[in-house]
Motif scaffolding. Sequence first.
Motif, short mmCIF file in Angstrom:
data_model
loop_
_atom_site.label_atom_id
_atom_site.label_comp_id
_atom_site.label_asym_id
_atom_site.label_seq_id
_atom_site.Cartn_x
_atom_site.Cartn_y
_atom_site.Cartn_z
N ASP A 53 57.08 36.88 3.72
CA ASP A 53 56.89 37.65 2.42
C ASP A 53 56.90 36.95 1.27
OD1 ASP A 53 55.69 40.26 2.92
OD2 ASP A 53 56.61 41.10 3.50
N SER A 107 54.82 35.41 -1.97
CA SER A 107 55.56 35.19 -2.86
C SER A 107 55.97 33.69 -3.67
CB SER A 107 56.84 36.09 -3.32
OG SER A 107 57.73 35.34 -3.04
N HIS A 149 52.61 32.50 -4.36
CA HIS A 149 51.35 33.23 -5.34
C HIS A 149 52.01 32.23 -6.43
CE1 HIS A 149 50.34 36.48 -2.61
NE2 HIS A 149 50.18 35.47 -1.89
N SER A 150 53.05 32.45 -7.00
CA SER A 150 53.73 31.59 -7.54
C SER A 150 52.83 30.42 -8.52
CB SER A 150 55.35 31.31 -7.85
OG SER A 150 56.31 32.34 -7.58
N GLY A 167 51.34 44.08 -7.37
CA GLY A 167 51.66 43.33 -5.76
C GLY A 167 50.98 43.10 -4.81
N GLY A 196 50.25 43.29 -0.42
CA GLY A 196 50.86 42.01 -1.22
C GLY A 196 49.95 40.66 -1.37
N ASN A 234 51.67 39.23 -4.76
CA ASN A 234 52.74 39.84 -4.63
C ASN A 234 54.07 38.24 -5.11
OD1 ASN A 234 55.80 40.28 -4.87
ND2 ASN A 234 55.54 40.82 -2.99
N VAL A 235 54.58 38.18 -6.10
CA VAL A 235 55.45 36.78 -7.01
C VAL A 235 56.83 36.78 -6.70
CG1 VAL A 235 53.46 36.51 -8.28
CG2 VAL A 235 55.13 38.04 -9.24
N PHE A 287 58.35 41.00 -6.50
CA PHE A 287 59.15 41.26 -4.76
C PHE A 287 60.78 41.80 -4.91
CE2 PHE A 287 60.88 38.70 -0.66
CZ PHE A 287 59.99 39.54 0.20
#
Lengths: 274, 315
Positions: B79, B83, B86-87, B260, B264, B267-268, B272
């Motif tokens: 996870d 995250s 995804h950033s 998120g 997920g 999710n960032v 998170f």
Amino acid sequence: MSTALRRYPVLIALCVAALFMIVPFLIVALNAVKSPAEYSQNGPLSIPDGLYVDGLKDFWERVDYSQKLFNSLLISGFVAILAVALSVLNAYAIGIGRVRGRTWVLAFFVLANLLPQEALVYPIYYLSKEAGLYDTRLSVIIVFTVIQAAFGTYLLSSVLGEFPREIIEAARIDGANKWQILWRIVVPVSRPTLGVLAVFFFIWTWNEFLLPLVMLISNDNQTVSVALGVLQGQRLMDATMTNAAALLGVLPAIVFFLLFQRTLTRGIAVGAVK
Amino acid sequence: MTMTVEKRGVTGTAAQAGHPRRRRDSYALFLLPGVLAFLAVIIVPFLMNTYVGFTDWQGVGSPSWTGLANYRELMDDSDFWASFRHSLFMVVAMAAVPTAVGLVLAAALFDYIGKHFGSKVVAVLRACFYLPQVLPIAVAGIVWSWILAPDNGSLNALLKAIGLSSWQQDWLGDPDIALYSVMGVMVWVQIGFPLVVFMAGLQRVDPQLHEAAELDGAGWWRRFWHVTLPQIRPEIYVVLTWCTVAALKVFGAVYVLTKGGPGGATNVPSYFSFTTFFEKTQVGYGAAISTVLTVIILALSLIGLKLQTRAEERA
């Protein structure tokens, strides 16, 4: 002639792009004044038959929107004033007073400004509970005064660093002390910059989400942003109510934008390079 | 806008002659309120957070020291990696795309629309692009989650109306699409900032350079590439740094648009850490996530500042 003909495609392309930017606002306004029945029958793209304001009224009363507006105004207003005051004091010592170690003091404010709020949020939540300030508007005012002043100190230090020394010398020879020089000379002369800062602090604080979301849990203390964000997060709103919420959230932003347009779109140049 | 002010005024000039040290240093009193406030609101919480990152703590009782255990756990936490992946998408949506598009828009508005249609037209168009920037992100989220809603959302209704029913999607609910939908919203939110900074920067480009290039027969694109871009390089670094940091910090949009999710998919790191702090109450683990985020942000900011300073020296 040929260039005149060639100009218009660029203008049209930019107008289409600009329209795309504001279309979401228009759709929201369109649907906030539709009745639920009309919405479910004709969908989101139809022109409303008449002005249906019950949805807006219902929403206003249900979330006690006057209170939310008041909270946002109170918090943002106080933060704008206090953060400018704190920035002026810091910048006076750094930019004009040239205190020893000012490079390090300034670096410290810059770093404070860069820290993500995620790295502060839990201790602030914990400490404010210990101090009995949790779920108060005062706690949010204090925290954002400091956070905004980090940026303000950075910006003002450099502005005041170029403040004409002759004026200060002249005042000193006339017997003014440091406080008098600050309040009677430095602050009035820098008023345009301070005004720009205050506008930015106000709007930034108005738009803040994470810390107010954590700090303000009771309905009576919540800001507009937090109240709307929480409602949306609960997924309890129907289409009309969502649009009422969106429209009422957008309106203050548009008012500020119209009031401060010049400052916002040009004043930013104060902060930009040179 | 953090890194945007020239430092020369504050730090460069040496203290002037004729100021005894005693007099200068009494200015330190003016720093007192600021230093105390910063200690209480920033320094102490930040040190606490850093410390808690090395402990196991549920928010009650006293934290128990576990050394690097949280960080070792992060390394194996899919996870966590997701995250930050995804950033990177957020950096594309909030820094890369707005900077590139903002440059073209700013140049077109400044030396095309401005010259041929006047500054009023420029001001109106600029206002349209900048408007989302003053909108609270929570409100922008409400607007877009309704537009992107699967049933009766405006986008799907529009696609249906123009005969593209097969393009309809559950924009925020489909794990394969949600991240791209959020990215689209962020581009819309962010575009006004680079535009406004670049337009301010263009004002200090010497018009004679453009005229000379035009006389030499350079077209608009070549002038943009060889004259405009090099001239406003400092602004480009400022905007890129600032927007990248903003992209890494993105929270409100994710909270309001997708929480998120789904599963997920959006999710960032900041969301998170928020859920780890306040929903799972694994405060130690959440603090470790936010510490990693802080280190990355500080490192990127320093690089950005370096690039900007160098570009300014050259300009």
